[in-house]
Design an enzyme around this catalytic site. Structure first.
Site, PDB file in Angstrom:
ATOM      1  N   LYS A  21       7.240  36.858  -3.354  1.00 47.36           N
ATOM      2  CA  LYS A  21       6.588  35.584  -3.034  1.00 47.36           C
ATOM      3  C   LYS A  21       6.591  34.643  -4.244  1.00 47.36           C
ATOM      4  O   LYS A  21       6.940  33.471  -4.112  1.00 47.36           O
ATOM      5  CB  LYS A  21       5.155  35.904  -2.572  1.00 47.36           C
ATOM      6  CG  LYS A  21       4.332  34.733  -2.127  1.00 47.36           C
ATOM      7  CD  LYS A  21       3.181  35.202  -1.258  1.00 47.36           C
ATOM      8  CE  LYS A  21       1.966  35.696  -2.009  1.00 47.36           C
ATOM      9  NZ  LYS A  21       1.240  34.659  -2.747  1.00 47.36           N
ATOM     10  N   SER A  22       6.214  35.149  -5.416  1.00 48.00           N
ATOM     11  CA  SER A  22       6.136  34.279  -6.605  1.00 48.00           C
ATOM     12  C   SER A  22       7.506  33.719  -6.983  1.00 48.00           C
ATOM     13  O   SER A  22       7.646  32.541  -7.310  1.00 48.00           O
ATOM     14  CB  SER A  22       5.599  35.070  -7.804  1.00 48.00           C
ATOM     15  OG  SER A  22       4.266  35.394  -7.586  1.00 48.00           O
ATOM     16  N   ARG A  26       9.064  29.602  -6.706  1.00 46.56           N
ATOM     17  CA  ARG A  26       9.708  28.953  -7.858  1.00 46.56           C
ATOM     18  C   ARG A  26      11.162  28.613  -7.567  1.00 46.56           C
ATOM     19  O   ARG A  26      11.655  27.551  -7.964  1.00 46.56           O
ATOM     20  CB  ARG A  26       9.584  29.856  -9.087  1.00 46.56           C
ATOM     21  CG  ARG A  26       8.137  29.877  -9.631  1.00 46.56           C
ATOM     22  CD  ARG A  26       7.877  31.074 -10.492  1.00 46.56           C
ATOM     23  NE  ARG A  26       6.561  31.069 -11.126  1.00 46.56           N
ATOM     24  CZ  ARG A  26       5.420  31.477 -10.551  1.00 46.56           C
ATOM     25  NH1 ARG A  26       5.428  31.902  -9.294  1.00 46.56           N
ATOM     26  NH2 ARG A  26       4.274  31.437 -11.214  1.00 46.56           N
ATOM     27  N   GLY A  93      -2.395  29.188  -2.911  1.00 52.20           N
ATOM     28  CA  GLY A  93      -2.807  28.688  -4.229  1.00 52.20           C
ATOM     29  C   GLY A  93      -1.602  28.363  -5.094  1.00 52.20           C
ATOM     30  O   GLY A  93      -1.613  27.400  -5.859  1.00 52.20           O
ATOM     31  N   GLN A 167      -0.336  30.742 -12.422  1.00 53.12           N
ATOM     32  CA  GLN A 167      -0.245  29.491 -11.652  1.00 53.12           C
ATOM     33  C   GLN A 167      -0.567  28.301 -12.550  1.00 53.12           C
ATOM     34  O   GLN A 167       0.131  27.282 -12.524  1.00 53.12           O
ATOM     35  CB  GLN A 167      -1.212  29.544 -10.469  1.00 53.12           C
ATOM     36  CG  GLN A 167      -0.831  30.603  -9.440  1.00 53.12           C
ATOM     37  CD  GLN A 167      -1.805  30.683  -8.277  1.00 53.12           C
ATOM     38  OE1 GLN A 167      -2.896  30.120  -8.319  1.00 53.12           O
ATOM     39  NE2 GLN A 167      -1.409  31.384  -7.232  1.00 53.12           N
ATOM     40  N   ASP A 312      -2.701  41.323  -8.034  1.00 54.11           N
ATOM     41  CA  ASP A 312      -2.543  41.293  -6.570  1.00 54.11           C
ATOM     42  C   ASP A 312      -2.530  42.696  -5.958  1.00 54.11           C
ATOM     43  O   ASP A 312      -2.581  42.836  -4.741  1.00 54.11           O
ATOM     44  CB  ASP A 312      -1.243  40.573  -6.190  1.00 54.11           C
ATOM     45  CG  ASP A 312      -1.329  39.080  -6.472  1.00 54.11           C
ATOM     46  OD1 ASP A 312      -2.450  38.563  -6.629  1.00 54.11           O
ATOM     47  OD2 ASP A 312      -0.265  38.429  -6.547  1.00 54.11           O
ATOM     48  N   LYS A 339      -9.852  34.837  -5.129  1.00 57.04           N
ATOM     49  CA  LYS A 339      -8.533  34.910  -4.477  1.00 57.04           C
ATOM     50  C   LYS A 339      -8.705  34.480  -3.018  1.00 57.04           C
ATOM     51  O   LYS A 339      -9.659  33.790  -2.683  1.00 57.04           O
ATOM     52  CB  LYS A 339      -7.968  36.328  -4.599  1.00 57.04           C
ATOM     53  CG  LYS A 339      -7.610  36.712  -6.031  1.00 57.04           C
ATOM     54  CD  LYS A 339      -6.411  35.914  -6.527  1.00 57.04           C
ATOM     55  CE  LYS A 339      -6.051  36.239  -7.955  1.00 57.04           C
ATOM     56  NZ  LYS A 339      -5.032  35.348  -8.498  1.00 57.04           N
ATOM     57  N   ARG A 343     -12.274  39.290  -3.237  1.00 52.12           N
ATOM     58  CA  ARG A 343     -11.687  40.623  -3.011  1.00 52.12           C
ATOM     59  C   ARG A 343     -12.587  41.758  -3.490  1.00 52.12           C
ATOM     60  O   ARG A 343     -12.482  42.864  -2.961  1.00 52.12           O
ATOM     61  CB  ARG A 343     -10.290  40.718  -3.653  1.00 52.12           C
ATOM     62  CG  ARG A 343      -9.265  39.952  -2.849  1.00 52.12           C
ATOM     63  CD  ARG A 343      -7.835  40.165  -3.313  1.00 52.12           C
ATOM     64  NE  ARG A 343      -6.959  39.426  -2.396  1.00 52.12           N
ATOM     65  CZ  ARG A 343      -5.758  38.970  -2.710  1.00 52.12           C
ATOM     66  NH1 ARG A 343      -5.266  39.165  -3.912  1.00 52.12           N
ATOM     67  NH2 ARG A 343      -5.034  38.315  -1.812  1.00 52.12           N
TER      68      ARG A 343
HETATM   69  C1  S3P Z   1       0.866  33.898  -8.746  1.00 56.19           C
HETATM   70  C2  S3P Z   1      -0.051  34.174  -9.726  1.00 56.19           C
HETATM   71  C3  S3P Z   1      -1.280  34.948  -9.517  1.00 56.19           C
HETATM   72  C4  S3P Z   1      -1.254  35.722  -8.204  1.00 56.19           C
HETATM   73  C5  S3P Z   1      -0.708  34.914  -7.072  1.00 56.19           C
HETATM   74  C6  S3P Z   1       0.695  34.403  -7.372  1.00 56.19           C
HETATM   75  C7  S3P Z   1       2.061  33.101  -9.078  1.00 56.19           C
HETATM   76  O1  S3P Z   1      -2.383  34.068  -9.496  1.00 56.19           O
HETATM   77  O2  S3P Z   1      -2.551  36.206  -7.885  1.00 56.19           O
HETATM   78  O3  S3P Z   1      -0.657  35.710  -5.884  1.00 56.19           O
HETATM   79  O4  S3P Z   1       3.027  33.124  -8.300  1.00 56.19           O
HETATM   80  O5  S3P Z   1       2.041  32.470 -10.142  1.00 56.19           O
HETATM   81  P1  S3P Z   1      -3.090  33.589 -10.866  1.00 56.19           P
HETATM   82  O6  S3P Z   1      -2.007  33.176 -11.748  1.00 56.19           O
HETATM   83  O7  S3P Z   1      -3.987  32.457 -10.553  1.00 56.19           O
HETATM   84  O8  S3P Z   1      -3.837  34.797 -11.327  1.00 56.19           O
END
Ligand code: S3P
Length: 427
Positions: A21-22, A26, A93, A167, A312, A339, A343
């Protein structure tokens, strides 16, 4: 939707998972920023990444998908257009925070909105650094909706991240891609570094801090991305295989980025048999095949340093802890409270239902005891990782279990049930 699960005997076979996902968020954002066509193979099919994709389309990016390949005609520097409507980040987020970094550098107004859960999550953490850069952001109570205004005098900053967050770090570094001078972000504990790797940013360690830098020299170029399988999605299957007798599971092409493999390190420390059977690299991101076999686990001390790299995976780590010898305890993870659900509360409430003796702390939780041998109805709290973690607890319990509002798994992994079915042997 209520989903009922029966006990599973073994987890066997081989599978590959949709893209991380991350990395997917990007790959889409950097492709949209580049001038020209990029391809993305194995993009995540979850709703979160789809939220990013739709926002980028509203900003003028042409995106098409067929089979497992997504083509992006990027807008290039200054090529994005003012969206007609607000940009809905839904539950994501990462969409809201990463796009904020992109939008403060544009010459038009935009509005970011989200669903009820995202609209409660803190945005001060991005508003503050982006305003120091000269960005103009309006958001009452520092939550969504955020109105992002164009700014004439954006400047590079040197910023220390108090709260570990990839993030926030990425939002600042993405804004920095529009500036001649170097934007510098320092953090005490390393958070996931996909932004740095995918953009080829300079990273150093100095005075116990990890320092990342971006400037216009790093502005994205068109690329051919391969998104490795999502290690966070894989961790649910890994724990299911570890905790069922006679299991052997191979997960192919899964992301092995060292800032994300904390879950594997920790499970191995608990006694897990997890072997990397091949390792490759694409766009500076490593990935490979993992072989997981049934194991006897024991609970171990979880240090503060590893928290950002398992942030996560804590819900599924707790499930592994239920079946491991000794008491489970995790602290220093206050971030879990903000989150997709709180959680810490979601995990503690469900473990209480399961009959364990649970103690909740402001920054974590601990538990010990044995599972009730009856069908338990768990709440997902509309949080995908809670729903998937308690699915695994259900299939490991003699009497099975039920997960309420299970459909939230679509946020990160719509194929979760199919994947589970393809490797699980029922009792
Ligand atoms: C993510 C960073 C994490 C993670 C989120 C995805 C990202 O959050 O919990 O699911 O893709 O940069 P934080 O950076 O706010 O901890």
């Amino acid at each position: 939707m209520k989903q009922r699960f029966n006990r599973v005997k073994k987890v066997n076979g081989e599978l590959s998972l949709p893209g991380d996902k991350s990395i997917s968020h990007r790959a889409l954002i950097f492709s949209a920023m580049a001038s020209g066509i990029s391809s993305i193979e194995n993009l995540s099919d979850g709703l979160d990444v789809n939220a990013t994709l739709n926002c980028l389309k509203q900003l003028g990016t042409d995106i098409s998908s067929s089979k497992n390949m997504t083509l992006v005609q990027g807008c290039g520097f200054n090529g994005f257009k003012k969206p007609d409507l607000s940009l809905n980040c839904h539950n994501s987020g990462t969409t809201a925070r990463l796009l904020s970094g992109l939008l403060i550098a544009q010459k038009f107004n935009s509005i970011l909105t989200g669903d009820d859960s995202l609209s409660k999550r803190p945005m001060r953490r991005i508003i503050e650094p982006l305003e120091i850069m000269g960005g103009k952001i309006q958001g009452s109570n520092n939550i969504l909706p955020l109105v992002i205004h164009p700014s004439d005098d954006l400047k590079a900053i040197d910023y220390y991240l108090e709260i570990p967050s990839a993030q926030v770090k990425s939002a600042i570094l993405i804004a920095g891609l529009h500036l001649d001078d170097e934007t510098v972000v320092a953090e005490k504990l390393i958070t996931r570094d996909h932004t740095e790797r995918m953009l080829g940013l300079n990273m150093q360690t100095a005075e116990n801090k990890v320092i990342s830098k971006s400037s216009i020299k790093n502005y994205p170029q068109p690329n051919n991305y391969f998104v490795p399988g999502d290690i966070s999605s894989a961790s649910f299957l890994i724990v299911a295989a570890l905790l069922t007798k006679g299991s052997e599971l191979i997960i192919k092409n899964v992301s092995l980025n060292p800032t994300r493999t904390g879950i594997i390190q920790l499970l191995k420390k608990m006694g897990a048999k997890i072997h990397t059977i091949s390792k490759k690299e694409s766009c500076n991101e490593s990935y490979g095949d993992l072989m997981v076999s049934s194991s006897q686990l024991k609970n171990v001390f979880i240090g503060e340093d590893i928290i950002p790299s398992i942030i996560d995976e804590i819900p599924i780590l707790a499930i592994a802890g239920v079946f491991a010898e000794g008491r489970f305890e995790i602290r220093n993870c206050n971030e879990l409270r903000i989150k997709e659900s709180d959680r810490i509360k979601s995990i503690c409430n469900n473990l209480n239902l399961a009959g364990l003796s649970v103690e909740e702390f402001e920054d974590g939780f601990s538990f010990e005891g044995k599972l009730k041998h009856k069908e338990i109805i768990y709440e997902s709290y509309d949080d995908h990782r809670i729903a998937m973690a308690f699915t695994i607890l259900s299939i490991l319990n003699k009497k099975g279990g039920v997960v309420n509002n299970f459909e939230c798994v679509n946020i990160s992994n719509p194929g979760f049930l199919k994947q589970l079915d393809s490797v699980c042997e029922q009792v």
